[in-house]
Write an enzyme that holds these catalytic residues in place. Structure first.
Site, mmCIF file in Angstrom:
data_model
loop_
_atom_site.group_PDB
_atom_site.id
_atom_site.type_symbol
_atom_site.label_atom_id
_atom_site.label_comp_id
_atom_site.label_asym_id
_atom_site.label_seq_id
_atom_site.Cartn_x
_atom_site.Cartn_y
_atom_site.Cartn_z
ATOM 1 N N ASP A 1 0.785 -1.337 -0.045
ATOM 2 C CA ASP A 1 -0.057 -0.231 0.145
ATOM 3 C C ASP A 1 0.897 1.231 -0.038
ATOM 4 O O ASP A 1 1.604 1.458 0.892
ATOM 5 C CB ASP A 1 -0.979 -0.079 1.276
ATOM 6 C CG ASP A 1 -1.687 1.199 1.410
ATOM 7 O OD1 ASP A 1 -2.842 1.023 0.489
ATOM 8 O OD2 ASP A 1 -1.423 2.194 1.964
ATOM 9 N N TYR B 1 2.906 9.700 -0.151
ATOM 10 C CA TYR B 1 3.959 8.972 0.770
ATOM 11 C C TYR B 1 5.385 9.396 0.286
ATOM 12 O O TYR B 1 6.205 9.031 0.876
ATOM 13 C CB TYR B 1 3.660 7.581 0.874
ATOM 14 C CG TYR B 1 2.411 7.165 1.500
ATOM 15 C CD1 TYR B 1 1.596 8.070 2.126
ATOM 16 C CD2 TYR B 1 2.049 5.933 1.264
ATOM 17 C CE1 TYR B 1 0.163 7.642 2.676
ATOM 18 C CE2 TYR B 1 0.800 5.530 2.211
ATOM 19 C CZ TYR B 1 -0.061 6.367 2.715
ATOM 20 O OH TYR B 1 -1.166 5.911 3.243
ATOM 21 N N HIS C 1 -7.882 9.179 -1.957
ATOM 22 C CA HIS C 1 -7.062 9.157 -0.420
ATOM 23 C C HIS C 1 -8.067 9.891 0.741
ATOM 24 O O HIS C 1 -8.206 9.088 1.506
ATOM 25 C CB HIS C 1 -5.781 9.902 -0.689
ATOM 26 C CG HIS C 1 -4.677 9.282 0.678
ATOM 27 N ND1 HIS C 1 -3.561 9.402 0.288
ATOM 28 C CD2 HIS C 1 -5.016 8.956 1.654
ATOM 29 C CE1 HIS C 1 -3.045 9.018 1.227
ATOM 30 N NE2 HIS C 1 -3.937 8.732 2.269
ATOM 31 N N LYS D 1 -2.992 5.794 -4.282
ATOM 32 C CA LYS D 1 -3.786 6.713 -4.043
ATOM 33 C C LYS D 1 -3.874 8.076 -4.616
ATOM 34 O O LYS D 1 -2.632 8.697 -4.746
ATOM 35 C CB LYS D 1 -4.204 7.021 -2.734
ATOM 36 C CG LYS D 1 -4.027 5.852 -1.704
ATOM 37 C CD LYS D 1 -4.323 5.908 -0.325
ATOM 38 C CE LYS D 1 -4.018 4.795 0.397
ATOM 39 N NZ LYS D 1 -2.514 4.385 0.970
HETATM 40 P P1 NDP Z 1 0.330 1.138 12.003
HETATM 41 O O1 NDP Z 1 -0.968 1.074 12.796
HETATM 42 O O2 NDP Z 1 0.594 0.160 10.888
HETATM 43 O O3 NDP Z 1 1.754 1.283 13.010
HETATM 44 C C1 NDP Z 1 2.835 1.477 12.601
HETATM 45 C C2 NDP Z 1 3.809 1.552 13.795
HETATM 46 O O4 NDP Z 1 4.016 0.415 14.668
HETATM 47 C C3 NDP Z 1 5.295 1.997 13.658
HETATM 48 O O5 NDP Z 1 5.656 2.943 14.540
HETATM 49 C C4 NDP Z 1 6.120 0.677 13.798
HETATM 50 O O6 NDP Z 1 7.262 0.873 14.204
HETATM 51 C C5 NDP Z 1 5.004 -0.025 14.829
HETATM 52 N N1 NDP Z 1 5.076 -1.620 14.711
HETATM 53 C C6 NDP Z 1 4.984 -2.319 13.650
HETATM 54 N N2 NDP Z 1 4.771 -3.577 13.961
HETATM 55 C C7 NDP Z 1 5.185 -3.669 15.237
HETATM 56 C C8 NDP Z 1 5.371 -4.696 16.066
HETATM 57 N N3 NDP Z 1 5.151 -6.050 15.839
HETATM 58 N N4 NDP Z 1 5.405 -4.273 17.488
HETATM 59 C C9 NDP Z 1 5.733 -3.090 17.811
HETATM 60 N N5 NDP Z 1 5.615 -2.241 17.061
HETATM 61 C C10 NDP Z 1 5.284 -2.395 15.738
HETATM 62 O O7 NDP Z 1 0.271 2.584 11.437
HETATM 63 P P2 NDP Z 1 0.204 3.210 9.941
HETATM 64 O O8 NDP Z 1 -0.362 4.625 10.292
HETATM 65 O O9 NDP Z 1 1.516 3.454 9.247
HETATM 66 O O10 NDP Z 1 -0.931 2.393 9.031
HETATM 67 C C11 NDP Z 1 -0.451 1.520 8.234
HETATM 68 C C12 NDP Z 1 -0.604 1.733 6.781
HETATM 69 O O11 NDP Z 1 -2.026 2.509 6.447
HETATM 70 C C13 NDP Z 1 0.253 3.060 6.396
HETATM 71 O O12 NDP Z 1 1.616 2.696 6.360
HETATM 72 C C14 NDP Z 1 -0.352 3.537 5.111
HETATM 73 O O13 NDP Z 1 0.233 2.483 4.201
HETATM 74 C C15 NDP Z 1 -1.768 3.302 5.369
HETATM 75 N N6 NDP Z 1 -2.545 4.433 5.892
HETATM 76 C C16 NDP Z 1 -3.523 4.997 5.076
HETATM 77 C C17 NDP Z 1 -4.215 6.377 5.610
HETATM 78 C C18 NDP Z 1 -5.093 6.815 4.601
HETATM 79 O O14 NDP Z 1 -5.436 7.740 4.782
HETATM 80 N N7 NDP Z 1 -5.630 6.267 3.748
HETATM 81 C C19 NDP Z 1 -3.784 6.818 6.667
HETATM 82 C C20 NDP Z 1 -2.656 6.334 7.512
HETATM 83 C C21 NDP Z 1 -2.156 5.048 7.037
HETATM 84 P P3 NDP Z 1 8.554 0.221 13.459
HETATM 85 O O15 NDP Z 1 8.607 0.753 12.139
HETATM 86 O O16 NDP Z 1 9.558 0.637 14.411
HETATM 87 O O17 NDP Z 1 8.268 -1.341 13.495
#
Ligand code: NDP
Length: 277
Positions: free
Chosen positions: A51, A56, A114, A81
């Site tokens: 995604d 981004y 988006h 998006k």
């Molecule tokens: P997430 O809920 O996926 O969380 C990401 C965070 O969690 C990072 O800080 C990561 O840190 C941490 N993390 C990941 N795996 C673990 C684990 N196993 N244990 C502990 N911590 C963990 O957040 P996002 O907001 O990034 O959402 C996911 C995706 O959704 C985005 O990347 C994007 O592609 C999409 N999105 C879409 C939006 C929209 O408006 N359509 C808005 C927001 C997001 P680390 O990197 O250190 O592992």
């Protein structure tokens, strides 16, 4: 619940017949080398849904990682998006061309609006329909649409979005939206399924996790999958990416699913799209 059998290759059928992987990989905030490496790790570990989004600023790196993975293009489900700064018919078609150029592909699998930020969203949708007709995207959908935005959509179009990508977790259990989407055959895709890490120390998650020998992140992902919600957790770390995929050797029982449902507190990381007229 015990009948739910899922694995890394599990897909969900979109209302136009296209199969979409249930577990994918999010790439918000993964730029440059970090983005490239993380996408490559995710693909190497078996993830087949990536995604991304224009905003981004990583479509180039995502495209390079996909190419360098050596996995045939048609085996990977790519979502991108159009952002709210590029709404309208012509500007969306232009934005799409820029995206596929950066991604270095000839088509994408899913193209989303988006945010429903401006009233030009209806014109934007017409551009998405055109891209779908021209086979430049295998499916079209929306993101951050509330029931109100979807009802507005249905007043103007007969084409039903295949997917609505929204913020979703047990802490933001949007049951009404989920039921509405299911009744219209719109697949819900959860963004920020891990609450961007902010609820990983929640007591209920820890307790349920302990029972199954799983981490809070794994419990969150599994909860979403069992609700038939596509999950796109993001991580920059190889060990977290591996952990987030390791969710197919246990099943949350009905009682635990209910307990997780009850964690709802309308908790949001992102803007509430309900505020958008
Ligand atoms: P997430 O809920 O996926 O969380 C990401 C965070 O969690 C990072 O800080 C990561 O840190 C941490 N993390 C990941 N795996 C673990 C684990 N196993 N244990 C502990 N911590 C963990 O957040 P996002 O907001 O990034 O959402 C996911 C995706 O959704 C985005 O990347 C994007 O592609 C999409 N999105 C879409 C939006 C929209 O408006 N359509 C808005 C927001 C997001 P680390 O990197 O250190 O592992």
């Amino acid at each position: 619940m015990s009948k739910i059998s899922l694995d890394i290759n599990s897909t969900i059928r979109l209302n136009i017949g296209v199969e979409m992987p249930m577990l994918g990989f999010g790439t918000w905030n993964l730029r440059m080398k970090d983005g490239y490496k993380a996408v490559l790790w995710a693909l190497e570990k078996g993830i087949r849904l990536i995604d991304t989004a224009t905003v981004y600023e990583n479509e180039k790196e995502v495209g390079s990682a996909i190419k360098d993975s050596g996995i045939p293009r048609e085996e990977i489900f790519i979502t991108t998006k159009v952002f709210s700064t590029e709404p309208g018919y012509e500007s969306t078609l232009t934005a799409f061309e820029k995206s596929i150029h950066k991604l270095n592909v000839t088509y994408v699998d899913l193209y989303l609006i988006h945010w429903p930020l401006t009233d030009l969203r209806l014109e934007t949708w017409k551009a998405l329909e055109k891209l779908y007709e021209d086979k430049k995207t295998r499916a079209i959908g929306v993101s951050n649409y509330t029931i109100r935005h979807l009802n507005e959509h249905f007043e103007h179009f007969t084409t039903v979005p295949t997917v609505n990508q929204v913020e979703f977790s047990p802490f933001l259990y949007q049951k009404d939206l989920l039921d509405f989407c299911k009744s219209h055959e719109i697949v819900v895709e959860a963004y920020s399924p891990l609450t961007q890490g902010s609820k990983l120390d929640n007591e209920t998650l820890l307790t349920i996790g302990k029972k199954y020998g799983k981490s809070p992140a794994q419990i969150l992902i599994r909860w979403g999958l069992q609700h038939k919600i596509v999950q796109i957790p993001k991580s920059a770390k190889e060990n977290h990416i591996a952990e987030n995929i390791d969710v197919f050797d246990f099943i949350l029982n009905e009682k635990d699913m209910k307990e997780l449902d009850n964690l709802n507190e309308d908790f949001r990381i992102n803007q509430n799209p309900d505020q958008i007229k």
